[in-house]
Structures are given as structure tokens and as C-alpha cells.
Design a protein around this motif. Sequence first.
Motif, PDB file in Angstrom:
ATOM      1  N   HIS A 160       0.857  -1.189   0.000  1.00 47.84           N
ATOM      2  CA  HIS A 160       0.000   0.000   0.000  1.00 47.84           C
ATOM      3  C   HIS A 160       0.897   1.244   0.000  1.00 47.84           C
ATOM      4  CE1 HIS A 160      -3.094   2.867   1.057  1.00 47.84           C
ATOM      5  NE2 HIS A 160      -4.009   1.913   1.017  1.00 47.84           N
ATOM      6  N   HIS A 161       0.659   2.128  -0.973  1.00 44.46           N
ATOM      7  CA  HIS A 161       1.498   3.320  -1.124  1.00 44.46           C
ATOM      8  C   HIS A 161       1.564   4.147   0.173  1.00 44.46           C
ATOM      9  CE1 HIS A 161       3.259   6.704  -3.378  1.00 44.46           C
ATOM     10  NE2 HIS A 161       2.472   7.478  -2.664  1.00 44.46           N
ATOM     11  N   LEU A 162       0.418   4.293   0.847  1.00 44.49           N
ATOM     12  CA  LEU A 162       0.404   5.120   2.061  1.00 44.49           C
ATOM     13  C   LEU A 162       1.121   4.440   3.218  1.00 44.49           C
ATOM     14  CD1 LEU A 162      -3.149   6.744   2.016  1.00 44.49           C
ATOM     15  CD2 LEU A 162      -0.965   7.708   1.291  1.00 44.49           C
TER      16      LEU A 162
ATOM     17  N   GLY B  80       3.748   2.779   2.752  1.00 41.38           N
ATOM     18  CA  GLY B  80       5.130   3.143   2.423  1.00 41.38           C
ATOM     19  C   GLY B  80       5.489   4.491   3.023  1.00 41.38           C
ATOM     20  N   HIS B  81       4.624   5.502   2.787  1.00 36.56           N
ATOM     21  CA  HIS B  81       4.885   6.836   3.356  1.00 36.56           C
ATOM     22  C   HIS B  81       4.952   6.761   4.882  1.00 36.56           C
ATOM     23  CE1 HIS B  81       4.942   9.588   0.022  1.00 36.56           C
ATOM     24  NE2 HIS B  81       3.778   9.193  -0.449  1.00 36.56           N
ATOM     25  N   LEU B  82       3.970   6.045   5.438  1.00 37.73           N
ATOM     26  CA  LEU B  82       3.824   5.992   6.902  1.00 37.73           C
ATOM     27  C   LEU B  82       5.038   5.370   7.593  1.00 37.73           C
ATOM     28  CD1 LEU B  82       0.385   5.009   8.206  1.00 37.73           C
ATOM     29  CD2 LEU B  82       2.344   4.030   9.288  1.00 37.73           C
TER      30      LEU B  82
ATOM     31  N   VAL C 147       0.435  13.450   4.596  1.00 40.79           N
ATOM     32  CA  VAL C 147       0.055  14.618   3.794  1.00 40.79           C
ATOM     33  C   VAL C 147       0.749  14.569   2.435  1.00 40.79           C
ATOM     34  CG1 VAL C 147      -0.765  16.422   5.342  1.00 40.79           C
ATOM     35  CG2 VAL C 147       1.647  15.837   5.376  1.00 40.79           C
ATOM     36  N   SER C 148      -0.006  14.112   1.442  1.00 41.39           N
ATOM     37  CA  SER C 148       0.577  14.005   0.098  1.00 41.39           C
ATOM     38  C   SER C 148      -0.291  14.780  -0.885  1.00 41.39           C
ATOM     39  CB  SER C 148       0.668  12.535  -0.296  1.00 41.39           C
ATOM     40  OG  SER C 148      -0.626  12.030  -0.482  1.00 41.39           O
ATOM     41  N   GLY C 149      -0.021  14.592  -2.168  1.00 43.41           N
ATOM     42  CA  GLY C 149      -0.801  15.289  -3.184  1.00 43.41           C
ATOM     43  C   GLY C 149      -2.239  14.791  -3.238  1.00 43.41           C
TER      44      GLY C 149
ATOM     45  N   SER D 234       8.859  12.700  -0.691  1.00 40.48           N
ATOM     46  CA  SER D 234       7.998  12.474  -1.848  1.00 40.48           C
ATOM     47  C   SER D 234       8.148  11.015  -2.292  1.00 40.48           C
ATOM     48  CB  SER D 234       8.315  13.462  -2.962  1.00 40.48           C
ATOM     49  OG  SER D 234       9.695  13.538  -3.132  1.00 40.48           O
ATOM     50  N   ASP D 235       7.400  10.643  -3.324  1.00 40.62           N
ATOM     51  CA  ASP D 235       7.324   9.229  -3.704  1.00 40.62           C
ATOM     52  C   ASP D 235       8.692   8.657  -4.087  1.00 40.62           C
ATOM     53  OD1 ASP D 235       4.696   9.550  -3.256  1.00 40.62           O
ATOM     54  OD2 ASP D 235       4.086   9.548  -5.358  1.00 40.62           O
ATOM     55  N   ASN D 236       8.927   7.417  -3.682  1.00 41.84           N
ATOM     56  CA  ASN D 236      10.213   6.769  -3.960  1.00 41.84           C
ATOM     57  C   ASN D 236      10.074   5.267  -3.768  1.00 41.84           C
ATOM     58  OD1 ASN D 236      11.188   5.994  -1.051  1.00 41.84           O
ATOM     59  ND2 ASN D 236      10.314   8.039  -0.895  1.00 41.84           N
TER      60      ASN D 236
ATOM     61  N   ALA E  88      12.229   3.394  -2.105  1.00 41.86           N
ATOM     62  CA  ALA E  88      12.776   2.974  -0.811  1.00 41.86           C
ATOM     63  C   ALA E  88      11.662   2.709   0.199  1.00 41.86           C
ATOM     64  CB  ALA E  88      13.730   4.039  -0.285  1.00 41.86           C
ATOM     65  N   MET E  89      10.646   3.581   0.196  1.00 42.05           N
ATOM     66  CA  MET E  89       9.575   3.410   1.191  1.00 42.05           C
ATOM     67  C   MET E  89       8.754   2.153   0.903  1.00 42.05           C
ATOM     68  SD  MET E  89       6.957   6.468   0.113  1.00 42.05           S
ATOM     69  CE  MET E  89       5.707   6.217  -1.170  1.00 42.05           C
ATOM     70  N   ILE E  90       8.665   1.787  -0.362  1.00 39.70           N
ATOM     71  CA  ILE E  90       7.903   0.576  -0.727  1.00 39.70           C
ATOM     72  C   ILE E  90       8.701  -0.670  -0.301  1.00 39.70           C
ATOM     73  CG2 ILE E  90       6.914  -0.729  -2.691  1.00 39.70           C
ATOM     74  CD1 ILE E  90       5.499   2.005  -1.873  1.00 39.70           C
TER      75      ILE E  90
HETATM   76 ZN    ZN Z   1       2.863   9.526  -2.242  1.00 44.37          ZN
END
Ligand code: ZN
Length: 349
Positions: free
Chosen positions: A115-117, A119-121, A140-142, A306-308, A310-312
Motif C-alpha cells: 500500500h502506497h500510504l 510506504g509513506h507511513l 500529507v501528500s498530493g 515524496s514518492d520513492n 525505498a519506502m515501498i
Molecule cells: Zn505519495
Amino acid sequence: MLVLGIESSCDETGVALVTMVPGDAKPTLLAQALHSQVQMHQAYGGVVPELASRDHIKRLLPLVRETMAQAKKTLQDVDVVAYTKGPGLAGALLVGAGAGCALAMALDKPTLGVHHLEGHLLSPFLGDATPSFPFVALLVSGGHTQLMRVEAVGQYTLMGETVDDAAGEAFDKSAKLLGLDYPGGAALSRLATLGDAKAFALPRPLLHDGTLDFSFAGLKTAVMTQWRKVGAHASEQDRANMAASTQAAIVEVLVAKSLAALRHSGFKRLVVAGGVGANAPLRTQLDAQCAKLQATVYYPPLALCSDNGAMIAAAAAMRIASGVEVPQKNYAFDVRPRWPLAEGAAIAT
Ligand code: ZN
Ligand code: KG4
């Protein structure tokens, strides 16, 4: 355990390799490569989904090669191939999922859709100062603005979210009105340093509504209405003033709701992730206000806001290491363009 991560949900193609020893609290980033499509989409004032997908196709495998070379590893060394399964643009997600599963199948390795979020989290775990569980997360993303209660890897409860536009969208749409290129959040923030945040009286939507929800659509309309009043004769100072006023309104609401979420949860740790998390006044104010509550704020390294990829890779490694998920040799991939990370709980503060 070596995890290859692929991110392609929107306008960044990201690939990374992380390693994690089961039992360890955090993964280690070995290498990453990233291509941003921002310049390509700028001519259109926003992301063009079909162009995004085609560009992901072109960039992905060279970025995989670059990552492996940087890490001085071969694809055979990879234990798991992780890719962003959603949410995001369907065509763009399919590129990453398709390439990731094809690669894994050829290597006879398991895959994991992330899940993309999430990843951010979990991206702050790639930094030096890492939080321990439980914590509150401000995402807080786009496309998203959410407050999440995080008990452990995979245990997330939605505390509040935007009922309309995301904070990043409010930054981007206001920036566009001021003639700044897409995505204008960072540019608006730079312009704001030259302006007076009190010059324009803008609303602070839902600031005192007693929930942890957000609303930014009305703010965007207020910016538009007030900017029209200034008219064609707006000076450079007017532009800077409007940028500063807009940023102040968004940041004030984000800070107030994050503090309310901390108080409500009783937790003393706040994680801030997503592109808007790079915003300097947001960071300064959160740090100052949280210090008063004896709470600590954790951010991902600036380059990973921002998206990358590494977080995934990190989210996959942490899910596997904590036993939340067992990666499978399942190559019949699917993507989930709309995919809630957690169910919501109505919260009164
Ligand atoms: Zn994102
Ligand atoms: O997380 P992200 O890279 O992509 C999505 O998943 O959406 O977030 C992108 C958003 C954009 O709206 C961008 O304008 C905003 O993050 N952003 C900023 C700053 N840097 C990026 N907004 C405010 N201030 C910044 N410094």
C-alpha cells in the motif's frame, strides 16, 4: 533479507534495495534510483495518466539496473520483489506490478504488493531517529490528508481525513493560481518566505469542528476569490503575500489537528510523511508545538518525503520481518487504484 521495491503509482518511477534482518526494528537502505516525471507533466499543469504509464515503462528497468549496480548486488541476490499495488493511477500501477511480478517470476522469487500510504507511513524508519510504536501519523501528500493511529506494523486506524481536497492539492491549486508551475507546493513555500502571512484573511476550515477531519476545497475557493479582487495589477509582493497567507492557513489547520490527534490518542510520538511533510513552516511549528506536549515528531529523510521506491521496499521488509505478511510466489498480479489503508473511526476531540 534483501527486498527490491518498485514505486510507480503516480509521476515518479522509484526503485530501491533495502535489507532487513528479521528481529531488527528497521530496514537499511542499500541503494535507490528515482526518475521524476514532473517536467514532462508541467506543460499540462498536472499529471497526464497515459503519459505517466508510458514513461514508467521506459524508465523502470534501467532504474532497476542502476539500483543493483549501486548496491553491487545481482538480481539473484534479491529475496523478495515488492511493488506498489495501490492506491494510484491504474495504468501507472500496472506497469510497476507487471514488471515486478515478471521479474520475480523469472527469478523464482516471491512478490509483495504494498500500500502506497503504508510506504509513506513507515518511511521515517529509513531515517536516523526512528519512532517506536505506537504513534500518530499525519499523512500529507498530493492525494491524501489523513491522521492515523498506528499501533504496530499493519495495525492502523483512521482518525480523520480530508472530506474533499488534500493539503497537497490545496498547495498545488493555489500555486497554479499564482502562476507557479505544477506541482507548486515547494515553489509556493519558497515564494511565501518573501510575503506577509497576515496580508490576506483566509479561512481555517474545520479548525474548531471537534473532529480530526480536514477540508481544503473552500480554502482554494477563498484564495481564488481574493486573488481575483487583487486583479491583473497584482504586484510581486501581492503574490508573495498570498503565498504566505495560503501556506499559513493550511499549516495552521494541519498543526492544530495533529496536536488534537496526539491528545486524543495519548501518544507522545507523531510521524509526518508524504510530500507536504517537506514543508518547512509545517515542520517548525509541529516541532515547537509538540515539544510543549513533551511529544516528539519524526520525519523521513527529506529526500524520501515524496514518492520513492525505498519506502515501498521498507514497508514490504517491515511487514515480512514482523510476520504480518508472508510473500508469495504469486505472479497473477492485480492493482487497487482505490484502496483504503484503514477503516475509519468517528472521533470527537
Ligand atoms: Zn505519495
Ligand atoms: O507524497 P507526494 O510526493 O506524492 C503523492 O503521493 O501525492 O506529495 C506530493 C505533494 C504535492 O502536492 C507537492 O506540491 C507537495 O507534496 N509538496 C509540498 C512541498 N514539497 C512537496 N507542499 C508544501 N511545501 C513543500 N515544501
